[in-house]
Design an enzyme around this catalytic site. Structure first.
Site, mmCIF file in Angstrom:
data_model
loop_
_atom_site.group_PDB
_atom_site.id
_atom_site.type_symbol
_atom_site.label_atom_id
_atom_site.label_comp_id
_atom_site.label_asym_id
_atom_site.label_seq_id
_atom_site.Cartn_x
_atom_site.Cartn_y
_atom_site.Cartn_z
ATOM 1 N N ASP A 89 -8.308 -9.156 3.993
ATOM 2 C CA ASP A 89 -8.084 -8.069 4.945
ATOM 3 C C ASP A 89 -9.103 -8.028 6.073
ATOM 4 O O ASP A 89 -9.991 -7.181 6.046
ATOM 5 C CB ASP A 89 -8.098 -6.724 4.204
ATOM 6 C CG ASP A 89 -7.501 -5.607 5.047
ATOM 7 O OD1 ASP A 89 -7.037 -5.915 6.153
ATOM 8 O OD2 ASP A 89 -7.500 -4.451 4.595
ATOM 9 N N GLU B 193 0.823 -1.206 0.000
ATOM 10 C CA GLU B 193 0.000 0.000 0.000
ATOM 11 C C GLU B 193 0.861 1.263 0.000
ATOM 12 O O GLU B 193 0.616 2.209 0.749
ATOM 13 C CB GLU B 193 -0.960 -0.004 1.207
ATOM 14 C CG GLU B 193 -1.893 -1.201 1.200
ATOM 15 C CD GLU B 193 -2.938 -1.184 2.304
ATOM 16 O OE1 GLU B 193 -2.641 -0.677 3.396
ATOM 17 O OE2 GLU B 193 -4.047 -1.684 2.064
ATOM 18 N N GLU C 117 -12.697 -2.397 12.034
ATOM 19 C CA GLU C 117 -12.665 -1.650 10.777
ATOM 20 C C GLU C 117 -13.772 -2.095 9.812
ATOM 21 O O GLU C 117 -14.473 -1.262 9.249
ATOM 22 C CB GLU C 117 -11.290 -1.842 10.119
ATOM 23 C CG GLU C 117 -11.189 -1.226 8.739
ATOM 24 C CD GLU C 117 -9.806 -1.394 8.114
ATOM 25 O OE1 GLU C 117 -8.918 -2.000 8.745
ATOM 26 O OE2 GLU C 117 -9.621 -0.909 6.990
HETATM 27 C C1 BDP Z 1 -6.094 -2.274 6.029
HETATM 28 C C2 BDP Z 1 -6.411 -0.907 6.527
HETATM 29 C C3 BDP Z 1 -5.277 0.046 6.415
HETATM 30 C C4 BDP Z 1 -4.021 -0.581 6.994
HETATM 31 C C5 BDP Z 1 -3.749 -1.888 6.313
HETATM 32 C C6 BDP Z 1 -2.606 -2.659 6.941
HETATM 33 O O1 BDP Z 1 -7.530 -0.427 5.813
HETATM 34 O O2 BDP Z 1 -5.621 1.213 7.089
HETATM 35 O O3 BDP Z 1 -2.935 0.254 6.871
HETATM 36 O O4 BDP Z 1 -4.848 -2.726 6.411
HETATM 37 O O5 BDP Z 1 -2.892 -3.586 7.678
HETATM 38 O O6 BDP Z 1 -6.982 -3.114 6.650
HETATM 39 O O7 BDP Z 1 -1.447 -2.361 6.705
#
Ligand code: BDP
Length: 720
Positions: free
Chosen positions: A385, A311, A413
């Protein structure tokens, strides 16, 4: 007249003491220690506690003694005089670390002590002589854990006769991961701002830091990663390290080590180097110096947690190096100080057209065996996720030469954030109990992370924290149960969800069975209820973009394909679901053949995961005879209906608990019902544009049009 007033006041007092109607704001979590209202039980306890002897003077033992004192005073209404002398042979409670208190050691069997290991404890009643209850361990922290367990026995009104408890954690690292930013916002945090007040640290020590440590120690959590995985290099600068040290000093007596997230590009950003290439000598030296600097301040610093090449975060792949190159460089820097590196496997890249489900496995399996001994790879429970329901991550069972650490998400989340009552232990257990088949039948995920299957020494579990500076720490009063459950399961994954909820309810609310029975049931069903109204039958990742609040299965305009819900549900005129079999992305091939076979055929696949692994036609016949479309409708409606039932259950217990928390949960359940019907209506109306079939008879019509739901915007939803 006078008499009737008096009677009224006595009656009021009676009601207040018997039902615990004292105002409660939730701050005390499960450590409330309210007066036990049954006189007979209270006097029995007081008699059994006798004279309390507590040996030792370390900061940890002082913390244990204070906890014991305040717990006993709250529960029994009596201030106990605690003596230091553990040799007296009078009946009562005797507490001490057997490794340096001879008098205590003599009272317990060496074999039991051996079973306690370095962090465990035993609570046992002596068989001969005056009746004495011993709490002992091989370490001070073991004693503290034992004291908390003992208080739990009393908080849950267990008998103290003939106790025999030996308890040792199954995992060494039991961590919270805070996704807290230095400006005090919390990524995916729904309970206010970060509890770390970086601005006033290190000089100002908020009482909250101490209470945080107490709460964690009470459930066995022994480490905390203070900062967001999307890391800021500034945390590694001298001024911030002093702040980190201040927190480490507060947590140390409670057995809690601090860890930090390391931004991979820190040598450039805060070190002024030209590169962060893990094979560059200057870079390696920079990290070694940084480690030295940290350990000089915090000798028991835990180590670094790293999110790299995911990301948009920097990482070793930016220099054409592997995750192992990156992890090993850091591992070398902290190894002289017994530090560890926790390297996250949550990776996926925009340039990679492969099913996101497969990318972590593709990146990491070839690296199995290439990590240094002090590296753990931290794997999210599922490959996408933290969805409401996911099959276990295929990496569990696929990297036998690497210790894998579990990453659960405690903050909700994707599970209703702080407005939905969802008890997560059933989700955690579902994953832990899944069979990977990696070493034959019974190779559960729990065994993989324990390391027992492959002989690993390092092992652990982490939970992304749901803690903020809200008065009650977690936002939703019931979200506290998820923090509690994480700790309890990290200590002992054989505990049942029911067991954990039962303990938590008794300590957080009341021992009254009229409350426990319905609320236990409500908690245990809450996750399945949420799956039904959000993501039934294996649907996933169809929530609002960015903030992840509410439904938005229609979104298809995001820059990266895998950020769009349409990528995951793939609804079309024929059907719905992601084909991950050999005719599709073949993510299934990443599972052991035996595990794979339970999901491979559309007809045998557990319907919980149907649309996770298959693209299924709208008229496919489900096991109960309904068509897929009708079943989808049934699930969504059933989910929303179940929330209505939760509301009724909650209303029924009104007289049994304090008004404050009753009211909070009542209002939140009303929001939850609205959100559940919103999810139901928005998703079904949208999917209906593909199925082109009516809702089954008898279902109430959605309140709004699809267009209405599509236009809803929440630019300031929290946690984003
Ligand atoms: C996702 C989240 C994000 C996190 C990412 C992570 O939306 O905010 O940074 O995972 O775990 O679930 O790195």
């Amino acid at each position: 007249m006078k008499r009737s007033w008096l009677t009224y006041i006595i009656f009021l007092l009676l009601v207040m003491t018997t039902t615990g109607l004292k105002a409660e704001n939730g701050y005390d979590l499960w450590l409330r220690y309210p007066l036990i209202n049954e006189n007979s039980l209270r006097s029995t306890y007081i008699r059994q506690l006798g004279s309390v002897k507590f040996a030792g003077q370390s900061p940890t033992l002082i913390a244990a003694r204070e906890e014991l004192l305040s717990g006993l005073e709250g529960l029994t209404g009596r201030r106990f005089a605690i003596t230091n002398n553990s040799t007296r042979v009078s009946p009562g409670l005797i507490i001490g670390n057997a490794s340096n208190e001879q008098a205590v050691k003599q009272l317990v069997s060496p074999e039991l002590l051996r079973q306690c290991g370095p962090e465990g404890y035993l609570i046992t009643t002596t068989k001969t002589g005056p009746v004495r209850i011993i709490i002992s361990a091989n370490s001070d922290i073991g004693v503290l854990y034992g004291v908390f367990h003992f208080l739990r026995l009393m908080q849950t009104k267990q008998s103290l006769n003939n106790i025999h408890i030996v308890s040792a954690p199954r995992l060494q690292l039991r961590l919270l991961n805070h996704w807290d930013n230095l400006n005090r916002t919390v990524e995916r945090g729904y309970a206010g701002f970060s509890i770390w007040n970086w601005h006033t640290l290190p000089s100002y020590i908020d009482q909250r830091y101490i209470d945080y440590a107490r709460a964690n120690a009470s459930i066995g959590i022994n480490g905390t990663v203070l900062t967001n995985v999307n890391a800021n290099a500034m945390i590694l600068t001298p001024a911030y390290l002093l702040k980190v040290k201040a927190l480490a000093d507060v947590f140390r007596p409670y057995g809690i080590k601090v860890y930090l997230t390391a931004r991979f590009s820190a040598p450039i950003e805060s070190g002024g180097l030209k590169t962060a290439d893990p094979l560059n000598e200057e870079v390696r030296q920079w990290w070694k110096n940084k480690a030295k600097e940290i350990y000089a301040l915090i000798p028991d610093f835990g180590g670094f947690l790293v999110k790299a090449n995911s990301e948009g975060q920097p990482g070793p792949q930016d220099y054409k190096r592997t995750h192992a190159d990156g992890a090993n460089m850091l591992a070398e820097a902290v190894a002289p100080f017994n530090g560890i590196i926790i390297w996250r496997a949550f990776v996926y890249a925009a340039e990679n057209p492969v099913d996101r489900h497969k990318q972590a496995y593709d990146d990491f399996v070839p690296l199995d065996g290439k990590f240094n001994a002090n590296v753990m790879v931290q794997v999210k429970n599922g490959a996408i996720d933290f969805m409401p329901r996911e099959p276990y991550h295929p990496l569990f069972g696929a990297m036998p030469k690497t210790p894998l650490m579990m990453e659960f998400q405690v903050t909700q989340e994707y599970l209703g954030q702080s407005t939905n009552l969802v008890y997560l232990a059933p989700l955690f257990k579902e994953v832990l109990d899944s069979d990977t088949w990696s070493n034959g039948k019974g190779s559960t995920v729990a065994k993989v992370i324990e390391g027992s299957l492959n002989g690993h020494i390092l092992n652990g579990m982490a939970g992304v924290a749901n803690i903020g500076n809200d008065l009650n720490w977690c936002g939703h009063p019931f979200a506290q149960a998820n923090w509690y459950a994480l700790g309890r399961l990290a200590w002992d994954n054989s505990l049942s969800s029911e067991n954990i909820a039962d303990e938590w309810i008794r300590m957080s609310y009341t021992n009254d069975p009229r409350f426990i029975q319905p609320i236990l049931k409500m908690m245990l069903g809450s996750r399945e209820t949420m799956v039904n109204y959000m993501n039934p039958l294996g649907l996933h990742h169809i929530m609002g973009t960015g903030h992840h609040y509410g439904p938005a299965p229609w979104v298809n305009d995001q820059r990266r394909p895998e950020w769009n819900p349409v990528y995951y549900h793939k609804a079309d005129s024929i059907g719905i679901g992601f084909d991950r079999t050999s005719t599709g992305s073949n993510a299934l091939a990443q599972y052991h053949p035996e595990a794979r076979s339970q999901w491979e055929s559309i007809d045998r696949c557990d319907e919980k995961y149907l649309l996770w692994f298959h693209h299924v036609s709208w008229n496919h016949q489900m096991k109960n005879g309904r068509t897929l479309w009708n079943e989808l409708c049934y699930r969504y409606y059933e989910g929303a209906e179940a929330v209505k039932k939760m509301q009724r259950q909650w209303d029924d217990i009104r007289p049994l608990i304090d008004k404050e928390r009753f009211e909070q949960v009542r209002q939140l359940l009303a929001i939850q019902y609205n959100e559940a019907t919103w999810w139901r209506d928005a998703c079904l109306l949208y999917f209906q544009t593909f199925s082109r079939q009516p809702f089954p008879d008898g279902f109430e019509k959605p309140a709004q049009t699809l267009d209405y739901y599509k236009k809803l915007r929440f630019p300031y939803a929290p946690g984003n």
